[in-house]
Design a protein around this motif. Structure first.
Motif, PDB file in Angstrom:
ATOM      1  N   MET A  79       0.819  -1.209   0.000  1.00 25.42           N
ATOM      2  CA  MET A  79       0.000   0.000   0.000  1.00 25.42           C
ATOM      3  C   MET A  79       0.853   1.259   0.000  1.00 25.42           C
ATOM      4  N   ASN A  80       1.972   1.239   0.674  1.00 28.28           N
ATOM      5  CA  ASN A  80       2.831   2.426   0.685  1.00 28.28           C
ATOM      6  C   ASN A  80       3.327   2.775  -0.715  1.00 28.28           C
ATOM      7  N   ALA A  81       3.703   1.739  -1.478  1.00 23.96           N
ATOM      8  CA  ALA A  81       4.180   1.971  -2.848  1.00 23.96           C
ATOM      9  C   ALA A  81       3.057   2.519  -3.720  1.00 23.96           C
ATOM     10  N   LEU A  82       1.847   1.954  -3.572  1.00 23.37           N
ATOM     11  CA  LEU A  82       0.707   2.417  -4.365  1.00 23.37           C
ATOM     12  C   LEU A  82       0.311   3.835  -3.972  1.00 23.37           C
ATOM     13  N   PHE A  83       0.404   4.130  -2.673  1.00 21.56           N
ATOM     14  CA  PHE A  83       0.075   5.478  -2.224  1.00 21.56           C
ATOM     15  C   PHE A  83       1.093   6.487  -2.786  1.00 21.56           C
ATOM     16  N   GLN A  84       2.340   6.086  -2.840  1.00 18.90           N
ATOM     17  CA  GLN A  84       3.359   6.971  -3.426  1.00 18.90           C
ATOM     18  C   GLN A  84       3.060   7.232  -4.901  1.00 18.90           C
ATOM     19  N   VAL A  88       2.174  11.017  -6.661  1.00 21.86           N
ATOM     20  CA  VAL A  88       2.859  11.646  -7.796  1.00 21.86           C
ATOM     21  C   VAL A  88       1.880  12.489  -8.604  1.00 21.86           C
ATOM     22  N   PHE A  89       0.625  12.015  -8.700  1.00 23.29           N
ATOM     23  CA  PHE A  89      -0.368  12.675  -9.549  1.00 23.29           C
ATOM     24  C   PHE A  89      -1.369  13.517  -8.756  1.00 23.29           C
ATOM     25  N   TYR A  90      -1.478  13.293  -7.434  1.00 24.99           N
ATOM     26  CA  TYR A  90      -2.448  14.021  -6.612  1.00 24.99           C
ATOM     27  C   TYR A  90      -1.712  14.711  -5.471  1.00 24.99           C
ATOM     28  N   SER A  91      -1.609  16.003  -5.567  1.00 24.30           N
ATOM     29  CA  SER A  91      -0.777  16.764  -4.628  1.00 24.30           C
ATOM     30  C   SER A  91      -1.318  16.779  -3.188  1.00 24.30           C
ATOM     31  N   GLU A  92      -2.638  16.512  -3.006  1.00 23.52           N
ATOM     32  CA  GLU A  92      -3.227  16.536  -1.661  1.00 23.52           C
ATOM     33  C   GLU A  92      -3.445  15.127  -1.112  1.00 23.52           C
ATOM     34  N   ALA A  93      -2.732  14.172  -1.650  1.00 23.24           N
ATOM     35  CA  ALA A  93      -2.933  12.778  -1.233  1.00 23.24           C
ATOM     36  C   ALA A  93      -2.690  12.592   0.263  1.00 23.24           C
ATOM     37  N   ASP A  94      -1.657  13.232   0.814  1.00 22.80           N
ATOM     38  CA  ASP A  94      -1.349  13.068   2.241  1.00 22.80           C
ATOM     39  C   ASP A  94      -2.492  13.563   3.116  1.00 22.80           C
ATOM     40  N   TYR A  96      -5.673  13.486   2.490  1.00 21.28           N
ATOM     41  CA  TYR A  96      -6.806  12.555   2.442  1.00 21.28           C
ATOM     42  C   TYR A  96      -6.316  11.114   2.351  1.00 21.28           C
ATOM     43  N   ARG A  97      -5.266  10.802   3.074  1.00 25.05           N
ATOM     44  CA  ARG A  97      -4.606   9.501   2.904  1.00 25.05           C
ATOM     45  C   ARG A  97      -5.562   8.329   3.123  1.00 25.05           C
ATOM     46  N   ALA A  98      -6.359   8.377   4.171  1.00 24.83           N
ATOM     47  CA  ALA A  98      -7.242   7.243   4.485  1.00 24.83           C
ATOM     48  C   ALA A  98      -8.214   6.974   3.334  1.00 24.83           C
ATOM     49  N   THR A  99      -8.787   8.026   2.772  1.00 19.74           N
ATOM     50  CA  THR A  99      -9.742   7.861   1.674  1.00 19.74           C
ATOM     51  C   THR A  99      -9.032   7.401   0.397  1.00 19.74           C
ATOM     52  N   VAL A 100      -7.861   7.973   0.138  1.00 18.04           N
ATOM     53  CA  VAL A 100      -7.098   7.581  -1.051  1.00 18.04           C
ATOM     54  C   VAL A 100      -6.739   6.104  -0.986  1.00 18.04           C
ATOM     55  N   GLU A 101      -6.373   5.620   0.193  1.00 14.62           N
ATOM     56  CA  GLU A 101      -6.039   4.198   0.328  1.00 14.62           C
ATOM     57  C   GLU A 101      -7.270   3.319   0.081  1.00 14.62           C
ATOM     58  N   GLU A 115      -3.657   5.617 -11.171  1.00 13.32           N
ATOM     59  CA  GLU A 115      -3.164   6.824 -11.834  1.00 13.32           C
ATOM     60  C   GLU A 115      -4.326   7.694 -12.311  1.00 13.32           C
ATOM     61  N   LEU A 116      -5.324   7.093 -12.983  1.00 10.44           N
ATOM     62  CA  LEU A 116      -6.466   7.861 -13.481  1.00 10.44           C
ATOM     63  C   LEU A 116      -7.233   8.511 -12.333  1.00 10.44           C
ATOM     64  N   ALA A 117      -7.432   7.766 -11.248  1.00  5.51           N
ATOM     65  CA  ALA A 117      -8.155   8.310 -10.100  1.00  5.51           C
ATOM     66  C   ALA A 117      -7.409   9.493  -9.496  1.00  5.51           C
ATOM     67  N   ALA A 118      -6.101   9.370  -9.370  1.00  2.00           N
ATOM     68  CA  ALA A 118      -5.301  10.449  -8.788  1.00  2.00           C
ATOM     69  C   ALA A 118      -5.341  11.698  -9.664  1.00  2.00           C
ATOM     70  N   LYS A 119      -5.263  11.506 -10.968  1.00  4.38           N
ATOM     71  CA  LYS A 119      -5.316  12.662 -11.873  1.00  4.38           C
ATOM     72  C   LYS A 119      -6.685  13.323 -11.839  1.00  4.38           C
ATOM     73  N   LEU A 120      -7.744  12.518 -11.687  1.00  2.71           N
ATOM     74  CA  LEU A 120      -9.082  13.072 -11.595  1.00  2.71           C
ATOM     75  C   LEU A 120      -9.222  13.921 -10.328  1.00  2.71           C
TER      76      LEU A 120
END
Length: 526
Positions: A79-84, A88-94, A96-101, A115-120
Motif C-alpha cells: 500500500m505504501n508503494a501504491l500510495f506513493q 505523484v499525480f495528486y498533490s493533496e494525497a497526504d 486525504y490519505r485514508a480515503t485515497v487508500e 493513476e487515473l483516479a489520482a489525476k481526476l
C-alpha cells in the motif's frame, strides 16, 4: 545501459537509420526491455522482426505469449508503494490519505486505475469521498464485458477492473471538443501517430485540447509527441462516443483529400492506411454514399504504394455493402469489379471482371466518363499482356478518346493509361508516337504537381523502358536514373521497396542494371 534518444528534429529517415544501427549493434550481453507490448504475435509483425536480434529481450505485456518463457507478475500489493504512485499525480494525497487508500483498494490496486483516479482528484472534478462512493456503487454501462481482451489479473476480476476504468472515464465530463478528439482517436493505429498530424486531420488550430487529454491520462504520448489510446480506454471511448461517418466527417474528409493528392506522397502512409483499416472495422456507417466515396478514393492511393492488405480490406467491405440492392449505383458496382480485377492473378478472370464492369454502365456521361476510361484502359492492358494486340488497341484508344473528349488528360488516372498505351505503341513499331505522348504527360505532371513525385518517376521509368526497347541505351539510362532518384527519396525508410524495384528492372533489362546499382547499394548500406 544503451538506449535510443532521438532528437525531436530528426527526420523519419534519420530515425530509421539510427535505430537500425543501434539494433544491429546489440550483442548477447545486452538486455532489451520492451514495455507494454499489448498485442498478440499474430497481430503485430514487429515481434517476429525483433526476435531475430542477437540480444536478450524482456517484454512486459498483458498478452499471453505461451510459446515463450514467461514470469507472471501480480499487481503491486504494498500500500505504501501504491500510495506513493497516487501522490505523484495528486498533490493533496497526504491530506486525504485514508480515503485515497480506500480508493486504491476499491480499484483492486490496479496501477492504471490508481493513476487515473489520482489525476481526476488533482483536477478537482471530484472530492476523494465522492470518488470513493461512485467507485463502490456505480456499475459500468458497457455490456459486452466478455469482449475485453486485456488480461491483467485473470478472468474473475477483469470486468470489475473495466467497470472502474469506465466510471473514472465518465466522471471527467469531457468537453464536446475533447469527446470528439477521443472519438476520432479510436481509429489510430496502436503504435500511435504524430500529434500534429492528427490535429491537422481534425483541422485543430492548436494542440491545447490534446495536451489536456494527455494530462488526464486518457491519451498516451511519447517524447516525440506520438499519441495513441490505451486499449481499454479505446474500448470505453467506442462505447461512449459511438463514432460514425457523420460524426467523424472532418477526419474522413481529411484522409480522403490526402488520398486524392496524387503526386504528393506522405511519409506516414502506413499509419494513414492502418487508420483507414480501423475506420472500416469500427465506424458506424450512417451515411452510405459518403462512406462509399471514401473507400473508393482510398483504394487507388493504396494501390500507389502496393498496400495489398488495405486494398483487399476495401474490396471485402464494398462487397458486403453492395450486396444490398438499394445501396450504391451502377458506377459503384462497376468500380468494385474493376478493383477486383486489379488484384486478380488469373488473366482470363481479370478480363471477365473488367468486361462485367463495362457492362454495368449503359450510358457514358461526364459523371462516369473517368471510370469508363479507366476500365477500357485496364481491359486494354490485360489484352496486351495476353497477346491480343487488336483488342488491346481498341480499348486503349477508346480510353484515350474519352480522356480527350471529357478534358481528363490532366487527372492522375491518365498517367498509367497513357504510359501503357505508349509501351503498346512501341511494341507495334510506333515508338515516336508513344514517346511524344509521354513527354506531353511529363509536362502536365510538372505543371499540376511536381517533377519529384511518384507519378513523374513512373513516366520517367516508362520512357527509359521505351528507349531500351528501341536500343537507345544512353537515353534509357538518363530516364531510369531520374526515376530512381525519386524512388530513393520517397522510399528512403523502406529500402526493401527500392530493392524490389531494382530487381524488377534488372530482371527485365539486365543491361541497364549497372547504371542504378551504385545509388541503390549506397542507400541500402547506410
Amino acid at each position: 545501459m544503451d538506449f535510443i534518444d532521438d532528437p525531436p528534429e530528426s527526420t523519419d529517415q534519420e530515425r530509421f537509420q539510427r535505430h537500425n544501427r543501434f539494433l544491429r549493434s546489440l550483442k548477447s550481453d545486452t538486455l532489451l526491455i520492451i514495455d507494454n507490448f499489448n498485442v498478440t504475435a499474430t497481430q503485430d509483425s514487429f515481434l517476429s522482426v525483433v526476435l531475430k536480434y542477437r540480444c536478450q529481450i524482456l517484454f512486459t505485456t498483458r498478452s499471453k505469449l505461451d510459446e515463450y518463457c514467461t514470469l507472471p507478475l501480480k499487481e503491486i500489493e504494498d500500500m505504501n508503494a501504491l500510495f506513493q504512485l497516487a501522490s505523484v499525480f495528486y498533490s493533496e494525497a497526504d491530506t486525504y490519505r485514508a480515503t485515497v487508500e480506500k480508493i486504491i483498494e476499491t480499484v483492486h490496486s490496479h496501477t492504471f486505475a490508481v493513476e487515473l483516479a489520482a489525476k481526476l482528484l488533482e483536477n478537482g472534478i471530484s472530492t476523494p469521498d465522492q470518488l470513493l462512493t461512485r467507485l463502490q456503487v456505480e456499475k459500468a454501462s458497457f455490456h459486452n464485458e466478455d469482449k475485453i481482451k486485456i488480461i491483467k489479473d485473470g478472468q474473475s476480476s477483469k470486468a470489475t477492473y473495466y467497470s472502474h476504468i469506465h466510471t473514472l472515464f465518465s466522471l471527467y465530463t469531457l468537453s464536446l471538443e475533447q469527446q470528439d478528439i477521443m472519438c476520432n482517436m479510436c481509429f489510430l493505429p496502436s503504435t500511435g501517430i504524430s500529434a500534429r498530424i492528427f490535429a491537422k486531420w481534425l483541422e485543430m488550430p492548436t494542440l491545447n485540447e490534446i495536451n489536456d487529454l494527455i494530462e488526464t491520462g486518457f491519451v498516451q504520448t511519447t517524447t516525440r509527441r506520438t499519441i495513441s489510446l490505451h486499449p481499454m480506454i479505446q474500448e470505453i471511448t467506442l462505447s461512449e462516443t459511438k463514432p460514425s461517418v457523420t460524426r467523424c466527417h472532418i477526419l474522413l474528409d481529411s484522409l480522403q483529400k490526402i488520398c486524392l493528392m496524387h503526386g504528393m506522397e506522405v511519409d506516414y502512409y502506413k499509419k494513414l492506411f492502418q487508420t483507414i483499416g480501423n475506420i472500416i472495422v469500427l465506424i458506424e456507417k450512417d451515411d452510405i454514399p459518403k462512406y462509399l466515396l471514401f473507400l473508393e478514393n482510398a483504394f487507388p492511393y493504396m494501390d500507389n504504394y502496393n498496400y495489398y492488405k488495405g486494398m483487399n480490406g476495401i474490396i471485402q467491405e464494398l462487397k458486403c455493402l453492395l450486396k444490398t440492392k438499394n445501396i450504391g449505383t451502377d458506377s459503384d458496382q462497376a468500380l468494385l469489379l474493376d478493383f477486383q480485377a486489379a488484384l486478380e492473378t488469373k488473366p482470363e478472370k481479370a478480363i471477365k471482371l473488367e468486361k462485367d464492369a463495362l457492362a454495368q454502365i449503359e450510358t457514358i456521361t461526364a459523371d462516369n466518363a473517368r471510370l469508363v476510361s479507366n476500365i477500357h484502359a485496364n481491359l486494354g492492358g490485360l489484352y496486351r499482356m495476353n497477346s491480343y494486340p487488336d483488342l488491346a488497341r481498341e480499348h486503349m484508344e477508346k480510353s484515350f478518346l474519352l480522356l480527350n473528349q471529357f478534358n481528363l488528360l490532366h487527372i492522375n488516372d491518365s498517367i498509367p493509361q497513357i504510359a501503357n498505351y505508349a509501351i503498346f505503341l512501341t511494341e507495334q513499331q510506333e515508338p515516336e508516337r508513344g514517346i511524344s505522348e509521354l513527354q506531353k504527360l511529363s509536362g502536365i505532371i510538372t505543371e499540376y504537381h511536381s517533377d519529384e513525385c511518384l507519378d513523374y518517376s513512373k513516366v520517367q521509368e516508362t520512357l527509359g523502358t521505351i528507349y531500351l526497347m528501341t536500343a537507345n541505351l544512353s537515353q534509357a539510362k538518363t530516364h531510369f536514373k531520374k526515376a530512381f532518384k525519386i524512388y530513393e527519396k520517397i522510399w528512403a525508410d523502406e529500402p526493401e521497396m527500392i530493392e524490389a524495384k531494382y530487381q524488377e528492372i534488372q530482371e527485365l533489362y539486365p543491361q541497364i542494371g549497372f547504371c542504378i546499382e551504385k545509388n541503390l547499394s549506397g542507400l541500402l548500406t547506410k
